[in-house]
Design a protein around this motif. Sequence first.
Motif, PDB file in Angstrom:
ATOM      1  N   ALA A   1       0.817  -1.215   0.000  1.00 29.47           N
ATOM      2  CA  ALA A   1       0.000   0.000   0.000  1.00 29.47           C
ATOM      3  C   ALA A   1       0.851   1.266   0.000  1.00 29.47           C
ATOM      4  CB  ALA A   1      -0.926  -0.001   1.212  1.00 29.47           C
ATOM      5  N   LEU A   2       2.043   1.184   0.602  1.00 31.28           N
ATOM      6  CA  LEU A   2       2.888   2.370   0.748  1.00 31.28           C
ATOM      7  C   LEU A   2       4.138   2.298  -0.119  1.00 31.28           C
ATOM      8  CD1 LEU A   2       2.500   2.549   4.613  1.00 31.28           C
ATOM      9  CD2 LEU A   2       1.435   4.094   2.952  1.00 31.28           C
ATOM     10  N   ASP A   3       4.101   1.426  -1.118  1.00 25.48           N
ATOM     11  CA  ASP A   3       5.222   1.249  -2.027  1.00 25.48           C
ATOM     12  C   ASP A   3       5.473   2.538  -2.812  1.00 25.48           C
ATOM     13  OD1 ASP A   3       6.135   0.444  -4.996  1.00 25.48           O
ATOM     14  OD2 ASP A   3       6.906  -1.036  -3.587  1.00 25.48           O
ATOM     15  N   ALA A   4       6.742   2.902  -2.921  1.00 25.62           N
ATOM     16  CA  ALA A   4       7.068   4.149  -3.622  1.00 25.62           C
ATOM     17  C   ALA A   4       6.834   4.055  -5.123  1.00 25.62           C
ATOM     18  CB  ALA A   4       8.530   4.524  -3.349  1.00 25.62           C
ATOM     19  N   GLY A   5       6.862   2.830  -5.665  1.00 23.66           N
ATOM     20  CA  GLY A   5       6.699   2.673  -7.104  1.00 23.66           C
ATOM     21  C   GLY A   5       5.255   2.539  -7.536  1.00 23.66           C
ATOM     22  N   ILE A   6       4.606   1.467  -7.078  1.00 28.02           N
ATOM     23  CA  ILE A   6       3.211   1.213  -7.452  1.00 28.02           C
ATOM     24  C   ILE A   6       2.400   0.959  -6.173  1.00 28.02           C
ATOM     25  CG2 ILE A   6       1.642  -0.171  -8.865  1.00 28.02           C
ATOM     26  CD1 ILE A   6       4.033  -1.011 -10.540  1.00 28.02           C
ATOM     27  N   PRO A   7       1.970   2.023  -5.504  1.00 27.38           N
ATOM     28  CA  PRO A   7       1.195   1.822  -4.279  1.00 27.38           C
ATOM     29  C   PRO A   7      -0.209   1.310  -4.591  1.00 27.38           C
ATOM     30  CG  PRO A   7       1.314   4.160  -4.826  1.00 27.38           C
ATOM     31  CD  PRO A   7       2.194   3.438  -5.805  1.00 27.38           C
ATOM     32  N   VAL A   8      -0.570   0.180  -3.985  1.00 34.13           N
ATOM     33  CA  VAL A   8      -1.897  -0.400  -4.185  1.00 34.13           C
ATOM     34  C   VAL A   8      -2.651  -0.345  -2.863  1.00 34.13           C
ATOM     35  CG1 VAL A   8      -3.203  -2.431  -4.878  1.00 34.13           C
ATOM     36  CG2 VAL A   8      -0.987  -1.961  -5.938  1.00 34.13           C
ATOM     37  N   PRO A   9      -3.666   0.520  -2.748  1.00 29.67           N
ATOM     38  CA  PRO A   9      -4.414   0.589  -1.494  1.00 29.67           C
ATOM     39  C   PRO A   9      -4.939  -0.782  -1.097  1.00 29.67           C
ATOM     40  CG  PRO A   9      -5.044   2.385  -2.940  1.00 29.67           C
ATOM     41  CD  PRO A   9      -4.179   1.457  -3.752  1.00 29.67           C
ATOM     42  N   PRO A  10      -4.898  -1.097   0.197  1.00 34.49           N
ATOM     43  CA  PRO A  10      -5.315  -2.433   0.623  1.00 34.49           C
ATOM     44  C   PRO A  10      -6.824  -2.591   0.611  1.00 34.49           C
ATOM     45  CG  PRO A  10      -4.859  -1.093   2.533  1.00 34.49           C
ATOM     46  CD  PRO A  10      -4.482  -0.269   1.332  1.00 34.49           C
ATOM     47  N   ASP A  11      -7.248  -3.824   0.656  1.00 33.54           N
ATOM     48  CA  ASP A  11      -8.641  -4.142   0.938  1.00 33.54           C
ATOM     49  C   ASP A  11      -8.851  -3.761   2.406  1.00 33.54           C
ATOM     50  OD1 ASP A  11     -11.035  -5.365   1.608  1.00 33.54           O
ATOM     51  OD2 ASP A  11     -10.209  -7.381   1.552  1.00 33.54           O
ATOM     52  N   GLU A  12      -9.557  -2.665   2.652  1.00 35.42           N
ATOM     53  CA  GLU A  12      -9.629  -2.128   4.025  1.00 35.42           C
ATOM     54  C   GLU A  12     -10.278  -3.098   4.998  1.00 35.42           C
ATOM     55  OE1 GLU A  12     -10.466   2.045   6.332  1.00 35.42           O
ATOM     56  OE2 GLU A  12     -11.518   1.677   4.461  1.00 35.42           O
ATOM     57  N   GLN A  13     -11.336  -3.782   4.562  1.00 36.04           N
ATOM     58  CA  GLN A  13     -11.968  -4.743   5.454  1.00 36.04           C
ATOM     59  C   GLN A  13     -11.010  -5.883   5.771  1.00 36.04           C
ATOM     60  OE1 GLN A  13     -14.756  -4.409   7.121  1.00 36.04           O
ATOM     61  NE2 GLN A  13     -14.389  -6.368   8.132  1.00 36.04           N
ATOM     62  N   GLY A  14     -10.257  -6.313   4.787  1.00 43.17           N
ATOM     63  CA  GLY A  14      -9.263  -7.351   5.013  1.00 43.17           C
ATOM     64  C   GLY A  14      -8.183  -6.884   5.978  1.00 43.17           C
ATOM     65  N   LEU A  15      -7.774  -5.632   5.870  1.00 45.03           N
ATOM     66  CA  LEU A  15      -6.785  -5.057   6.773  1.00 45.03           C
ATOM     67  C   LEU A  15      -7.298  -5.061   8.211  1.00 45.03           C
ATOM     68  CD1 LEU A  15      -4.144  -3.313   7.216  1.00 45.03           C
ATOM     69  CD2 LEU A  15      -5.629  -1.332   6.905  1.00 45.03           C
ATOM     70  N   ILE A  16      -8.537  -4.610   8.383  1.00 41.03           N
ATOM     71  CA  ILE A  16      -9.133  -4.561   9.723  1.00 41.03           C
ATOM     72  C   ILE A  16      -9.262  -5.964  10.309  1.00 41.03           C
ATOM     73  CG2 ILE A  16     -11.276  -4.038  10.980  1.00 41.03           C
ATOM     74  CD1 ILE A  16     -11.577  -1.664   8.944  1.00 41.03           C
ATOM     75  N   GLU A  17      -9.612  -6.926   9.471  1.00 41.97           N
ATOM     76  CA  GLU A  17      -9.755  -8.299   9.957  1.00 41.97           C
ATOM     77  C   GLU A  17      -8.401  -8.893  10.343  1.00 41.97           C
ATOM     78  OE1 GLU A  17     -12.016 -10.501   7.081  1.00 41.97           O
ATOM     79  OE2 GLU A  17     -13.895  -9.530   7.648  1.00 41.97           O
ATOM     80  N   LEU A  18      -7.349  -8.564   9.609  1.00 41.56           N
ATOM     81  CA  LEU A  18      -6.013  -9.043   9.961  1.00 41.56           C
ATOM     82  C   LEU A  18      -5.583  -8.480  11.314  1.00 41.56           C
ATOM     83  CD1 LEU A  18      -3.608  -9.038   6.861  1.00 41.56           C
ATOM     84  CD2 LEU A  18      -3.855 -10.830   8.576  1.00 41.56           C
ATOM     85  N   VAL A  19      -5.781  -7.185  11.516  1.00 40.28           N
ATOM     86  CA  VAL A  19      -5.446  -6.577  12.802  1.00 40.28           C
ATOM     87  C   VAL A  19      -6.288  -7.194  13.912  1.00 40.28           C
ATOM     88  CG1 VAL A  19      -5.427  -4.432  14.140  1.00 40.28           C
ATOM     89  CG2 VAL A  19      -4.708  -4.410  11.738  1.00 40.28           C
ATOM     90  N   SER A  20      -7.554  -7.469  13.613  1.00 37.59           N
ATOM     91  CA  SER A  20      -8.454  -8.069  14.603  1.00 37.59           C
ATOM     92  C   SER A  20      -7.962  -9.435  15.049  1.00 37.59           C
ATOM     93  CB  SER A  20      -9.871  -8.188  14.029  1.00 37.59           C
ATOM     94  OG  SER A  20     -10.413  -6.925  13.727  1.00 37.59           O
ATOM     95  N   VAL A  21      -7.512 -10.253  14.095  1.00 40.41           N
ATOM     96  CA  VAL A  21      -7.019 -11.589  14.429  1.00 40.41           C
ATOM     97  C   VAL A  21      -5.781 -11.494  15.318  1.00 40.41           C
ATOM     98  CG1 VAL A  21      -5.939 -13.652  13.462  1.00 40.41           C
ATOM     99  CG2 VAL A  21      -8.007 -12.736  12.423  1.00 40.41           C
ATOM    100  N   LEU A  22      -4.879 -10.569  15.013  1.00 42.64           N
ATOM    101  CA  LEU A  22      -3.691 -10.397  15.841  1.00 42.64           C
ATOM    102  C   LEU A  22      -4.065  -9.908  17.240  1.00 42.64           C
ATOM    103  CD1 LEU A  22      -1.264  -8.745  13.258  1.00 42.64           C
ATOM    104  CD2 LEU A  22      -1.020 -11.011  14.272  1.00 42.64           C
ATOM    105  N   ALA A  23      -4.986  -8.956  17.325  1.00 40.17           N
ATOM    106  CA  ALA A  23      -5.347  -8.382  18.620  1.00 40.17           C
ATOM    107  C   ALA A  23      -6.125  -9.357  19.497  1.00 40.17           C
ATOM    108  CB  ALA A  23      -6.162  -7.105  18.408  1.00 40.17           C
TER     109      ALA A  23
END
Length: 313
Positions: free
Chosen positions: A173-195
Amino acid sequence: MTAATLPRPEVFSTEAAGPERVKAWEAHNAAQLIALSCDVPCNAEFEAAEVNLELTKAHLARVSGSKHKVIRTRDLIESDPAHAYAVYATLRGNATLEYSGHTRVLHPGQVMVCDADLPIARGFAHGLEELAIRVPKELIHTTTGLDLLAEPLIFDARADGHARALMHMLGTALDAGIPVPPDEQGLIELVSVLAAGPRTSSALRHRVAARTYIAQRLHDPSLSAAGVAAAVGLSERTLSRVFAASGMSVPQQILGRRLDVAYALLRARPELTTAAAAARCGFWSYGYFSQTFQRRFGVTAGEVRRLAHGSSV
């Protein structure tokens, strides 16, 4: 039809702030991420930069800086509560973590999840480079039922697949060359699983595993719901039910992510033809790509490419 766009990363640097660099850094982080007090050693020059990506609900950043220490004090928490969980993934330089009388050292490749409204200090004796996320607590609670994270959780991305997937998602998502915004729901779910850890439902874990598998294989034209189900150890019908709970089907997830990657690719690499971009993103039919792209974004792939080409000249 109104044209949809993907969010772009924005860069902030203390370089232009002169002698007020520390104050500028504190003000920027208070506005973009989490309010922190910054402590710089005497006679040391402070330099820092941040690539920020604001999503609908979460905020992402790639942070780099020289030697300093950041502190989230009780006074700051009372005056500027975050109501969020923070995630920090160390890329370069060790980070000394202090909280509740404990001290830990985080090394590159480690990921920390913490409640941003608990006092904490992090020191970077040799500078830093890290990825950071701020996610509202209410989203984690809605996803997992988690009410309290009493102390920071630390994961090693080399051993933990969820931490590794999260670092990869943020890096993309933060790549200097080709930044691809993440699947936001997927991002939230990944953080949720870790937390939430073991309190996470099996359905959520399976959905996270499926999203991760999809993200890694978008370029493969043969990627299908049946293949994803087999990879995560579920029947196709069960996986369909798991995804239905999030309001999306597996084919919709695959198509949506392919289109987002194609848009980002055309915006960053306008020298590519639209057909080449479609092929790189796993589309076996250029006609289908063109139709779904215009339906998703309200403009043609060629228009995105031409606009990007004009702005790069």
